[in-house]
Write an enzyme that holds these catalytic residues in place. Structure first.
Site, PDB file in Angstrom:
ATOM      1  N   ALA A  66      -0.390  -0.523   5.985  1.00  0.00           N
ATOM      2  CA  ALA A  66      -0.446  -1.021   7.350  1.00  0.00           C
ATOM      3  C   ALA A  66      -1.897  -1.402   7.620  1.00  0.00           C
ATOM      4  CB  ALA A  66       0.028   0.059   8.311  1.00  0.00           C
ATOM      5  N   GLY A 111       1.864   1.865   3.942  1.00  0.00           N
ATOM      6  CA  GLY A 111       2.967   1.008   4.369  1.00  0.00           C
ATOM      7  C   GLY A 111       3.402   0.035   3.290  1.00  0.00           C
ATOM      8  N   GLU A 114       5.719   1.948   1.208  1.00  0.00           N
ATOM      9  CA  GLU A 114       6.917   2.182   2.017  1.00  0.00           C
ATOM     10  C   GLU A 114       7.763   0.918   2.127  1.00  0.00           C
ATOM     11  OE1 GLU A 114       4.260   3.783   5.057  1.00  0.00           O
ATOM     12  OE2 GLU A 114       5.521   5.558   5.130  1.00  0.00           O
ATOM     13  N   GLU A 134      -2.307   8.049   3.403  1.00  0.00           N
ATOM     14  CA  GLU A 134      -2.521   8.177   4.858  1.00  0.00           C
ATOM     15  C   GLU A 134      -3.275   9.435   5.236  1.00  0.00           C
ATOM     16  OE1 GLU A 134       0.357   7.258   3.443  1.00  0.00           O
ATOM     17  OE2 GLU A 134       1.375   5.725   4.631  1.00  0.00           O
TER      18      GLU A 134
HETATM   19  C1  HXC Z   1      -6.748  -3.470   6.626  1.00  0.00           C
HETATM   20  C2  HXC Z   1      -7.482  -3.636   4.455  1.00  0.00           C
HETATM   21  C3  HXC Z   1      -6.554  -2.655   4.045  1.00  0.00           C
HETATM   22  C4  HXC Z   1      -5.689  -2.088   5.052  1.00  0.00           C
HETATM   23  C5  HXC Z   1      -7.686  -3.275   2.327  1.00  0.00           C
HETATM   24  N1  HXC Z   1      -8.144  -3.991   3.357  1.00  0.00           N
HETATM   25  N2  HXC Z   1      -6.718  -2.440   2.721  1.00  0.00           N
HETATM   26  N3  HXC Z   1      -7.566  -4.039   5.740  1.00  0.00           N
HETATM   27  N4  HXC Z   1      -5.835  -2.534   6.306  1.00  0.00           N
HETATM   28  N5  HXC Z   1      -4.765  -1.195   4.756  1.00  0.00           N
HETATM   29  C6  HXC Z   1      -9.211  -4.989   3.348  1.00  0.00           C
HETATM   30  C7  HXC Z   1     -10.588  -4.364   3.218  1.00  0.00           C
HETATM   31  O1  HXC Z   1     -11.033  -3.898   4.464  1.00  0.00           O
HETATM   32  C8  HXC Z   1     -11.395  -5.511   2.683  1.00  0.00           C
HETATM   33  O2  HXC Z   1     -11.707  -6.384   3.746  1.00  0.00           O
HETATM   34  C9  HXC Z   1     -10.406  -6.229   1.773  1.00  0.00           C
HETATM   35  O3  HXC Z   1      -9.105  -5.822   2.202  1.00  0.00           O
HETATM   36  C10 HXC Z   1     -10.572  -5.853   0.314  1.00  0.00           C
HETATM   37  O4  HXC Z   1     -10.510  -4.457   0.199  1.00  0.00           O
HETATM   38  P1  HXC Z   1     -11.627  -3.582  -0.562  1.00  0.00           P
HETATM   39  O5  HXC Z   1     -11.518  -2.211  -0.043  1.00  0.00           O
HETATM   40  O6  HXC Z   1     -12.951  -4.252  -0.508  1.00  0.00           O
HETATM   41  O7  HXC Z   1     -11.097  -3.668  -2.062  1.00  0.00           O
HETATM   42  P2  HXC Z   1     -11.261  -2.585  -3.217  1.00  0.00           P
HETATM   43  O8  HXC Z   1     -12.653  -2.013  -3.210  1.00  0.00           O
HETATM   44  O9  HXC Z   1     -10.806  -3.250  -4.464  1.00  0.00           O
HETATM   45  O10 HXC Z   1     -10.266  -1.391  -2.861  1.00  0.00           O
HETATM   46  C11 HXC Z   1      -8.892  -1.632  -2.851  1.00  0.00           C
HETATM   47  C12 HXC Z   1      -8.167  -0.466  -2.143  1.00  0.00           C
HETATM   48  C13 HXC Z   1      -8.841  -0.221  -0.746  1.00  0.00           C
HETATM   49  C14 HXC Z   1      -8.275   0.806  -2.985  1.00  0.00           C
HETATM   50  C15 HXC Z   1      -6.708  -0.846  -2.005  1.00  0.00           C
HETATM   51  O11 HXC Z   1      -8.856  -1.481  -0.055  1.00  0.00           O
HETATM   52  C16 HXC Z   1      -8.120   0.752   0.108  1.00  0.00           C
HETATM   53  O12 HXC Z   1      -8.191   1.981  -0.100  1.00  0.00           O
HETATM   54  N6  HXC Z   1      -7.405   0.259   1.134  1.00  0.00           N
HETATM   55  C17 HXC Z   1      -6.757   1.098   2.131  1.00  0.00           C
HETATM   56  C18 HXC Z   1      -5.528   1.730   1.559  1.00  0.00           C
HETATM   57  C19 HXC Z   1      -4.852   2.634   2.574  1.00  0.00           C
HETATM   58  O13 HXC Z   1      -5.421   3.599   3.072  1.00  0.00           O
HETATM   59  N7  HXC Z   1      -3.610   2.291   2.931  1.00  0.00           N
HETATM   60  C20 HXC Z   1      -2.829   3.053   3.914  1.00  0.00           C
HETATM   61  C21 HXC Z   1      -3.036   2.458   5.286  1.00  0.00           C
HETATM   62  S1  HXC Z   1      -2.219   3.417   6.514  1.00  0.00           S
HETATM   63  P3  HXC Z   1     -13.191  -6.920   4.004  1.00  0.00           P
HETATM   64  O14 HXC Z   1     -13.070  -7.684   5.274  1.00  0.00           O
HETATM   65  O15 HXC Z   1     -14.081  -5.760   4.042  1.00  0.00           O
HETATM   66  O16 HXC Z   1     -13.422  -7.811   2.795  1.00  0.00           O
HETATM   67  C22 HXC Z   1      -0.605   3.013   6.393  1.00  0.00           C
HETATM   68  C23 HXC Z   1       0.405   3.733   7.247  1.00  0.00           C
HETATM   69  C24 HXC Z   1      -0.221   4.392   8.334  1.00  0.00           C
HETATM   70  O17 HXC Z   1      -0.217   2.189   5.654  1.00  0.00           O
HETATM   71  C25 HXC Z   1       0.689   5.189   9.182  1.00  0.00           C
HETATM   72  C26 HXC Z   1      -0.146   5.723  10.329  1.00  0.00           C
HETATM   73  C27 HXC Z   1       0.480   5.779  11.663  1.00  0.00           C
END
Ligand code: HXC
Length: 260
Positions: A66, A111, A114, A134
């Protein structure tokens, strides 16, 4: 229909839907949700489309979760009042009776994992990585991760993944029952489209019935599920496609389906 965050193509009877925010690793924001709901509704309504494939654009991600940037400043009351995330399951899972496959080409996190698990099954590239990170954001899965992952891989792995946020690679995911098949990265889309094309060529009513039956295994007792299975089987024996399918077998030819 034109979309901003996804693309939709028809490959004969297969609808290919691609998440298209590669710079954000296909993170799932509200716009993506609305567009997916619309694309899935169009797929469901089009009798000429018999199977769908959902994949991510770019080489790196199916969907990295998400959209954290969208959620960061959102008040808790809004999450609650909007019943945030409920529309994913109600529209993509419950109202999509026709089959769809997730082709996971890279990160499927939070997400993203999921969403992939909402598909009827997952085909993964060898680069795929699944995770529910998360907890590291101070929250927990909100689109089915704690429930569907646990049903898919069992308590031990689901609990470990949710508590540590560790990612599971493609090989482990296949071994654990999360994905149907792992294929070389470069062949993912071709292989998945091939599988979708094979499903699309099956008798349509029997296809929907098979999907309904397998899903019932997660919702009913064994006895209830077995009764439902027998009844659906019995109903299918009344279809023209059953008569055609059995005649085609005996006459050593391909069946011609009517979907009735
Ligand atoms: C918004 C995201 C994103 C996300 C990545 N990006 N994941 N933006 N939401 N979930 C964006 C980054 O901010 C970055 O933007 C660009 O994508 C590239 O990501 P990087 O982090 O620079 O890439 P990398 O170093 O290769 O790392 C890849 C990654 C990392 C390991 C996948 O991006 C990461 O950990 N992402 C988050 C994963 C996560 O936590 N997902 C769960 C979300 S919560 P910029 O602009 O900086 O270039 C969820 C449910 C929540 O899904 C329920 C709660 C109510």
């Amino acid at each position: 229909m034109t979309y901003e965050t996804i693309t939709v193509e028809h490959r004969d009877a297969v609808t290919l839907i691609t998440l298209n925010r590669p710079k954000a690793l296909n993170a799932l924001n509200s716009e993506v949700l609305e567009e997916l709901i619309s694309a899935f509704a169009a797929y469901e309504a089009d009798a000429g489309q018999r199977c769908a494939v959902l994949t991510g654009s770019g080489d790196k991600a199916f969907a990295a979760g998400a959209d954290i940037k969208e959620m960061a400043d959102k008040p808790a009351a809004d999450f609650y009042n909007e019943d945030f995330f409920s529309r994913w399951t109600s529209h993509l899972v419950k109202t999509t009776r026709k089959p769809w496959i997730a082709a996971v080409n890279g990160f499927a996190l939070g997400g993203g994992c999921e969403l992939a698990m909402m598909a009827d099954f997952i085909i993964a590239s060898e680069n795929a990585k699944f995770g529910q990170p998360e907890v590291k954001l101070g929250v927990a899965p909100g689109m089915g991760g704690s429930q569907r992952l646990t049903r898919a891989v069992g308590k031990a792995k689901a609990m470990e993944m949710c508590l540590t946020g560790r990612m599971m690679g493609a090989e482990e995911a296949e071994r654990s029952g999360l994905v149907a098949r792992v294929v070389p990265h470069d062949t993912l889309l071709d292989e998945t489209l091939k599988t979708a094309t094979a499903i699309a060529a099956m008798p349509p009513m029997a296809t929907v019935a098979n999907k309904e039956m397998v899903n019932a295994a997660f919702e009913t007792t064994l006895d209830q599920g077995l009764v439902m299975e027998r009844r659906i089987f019995q109903i299918l024996t009344a279809t023209e496609d059953k008569a055609e399918g059995m005649a085609a077998f005996i006459e050593k030819r391909e069946g011609q389906w009517k979907g009735r």
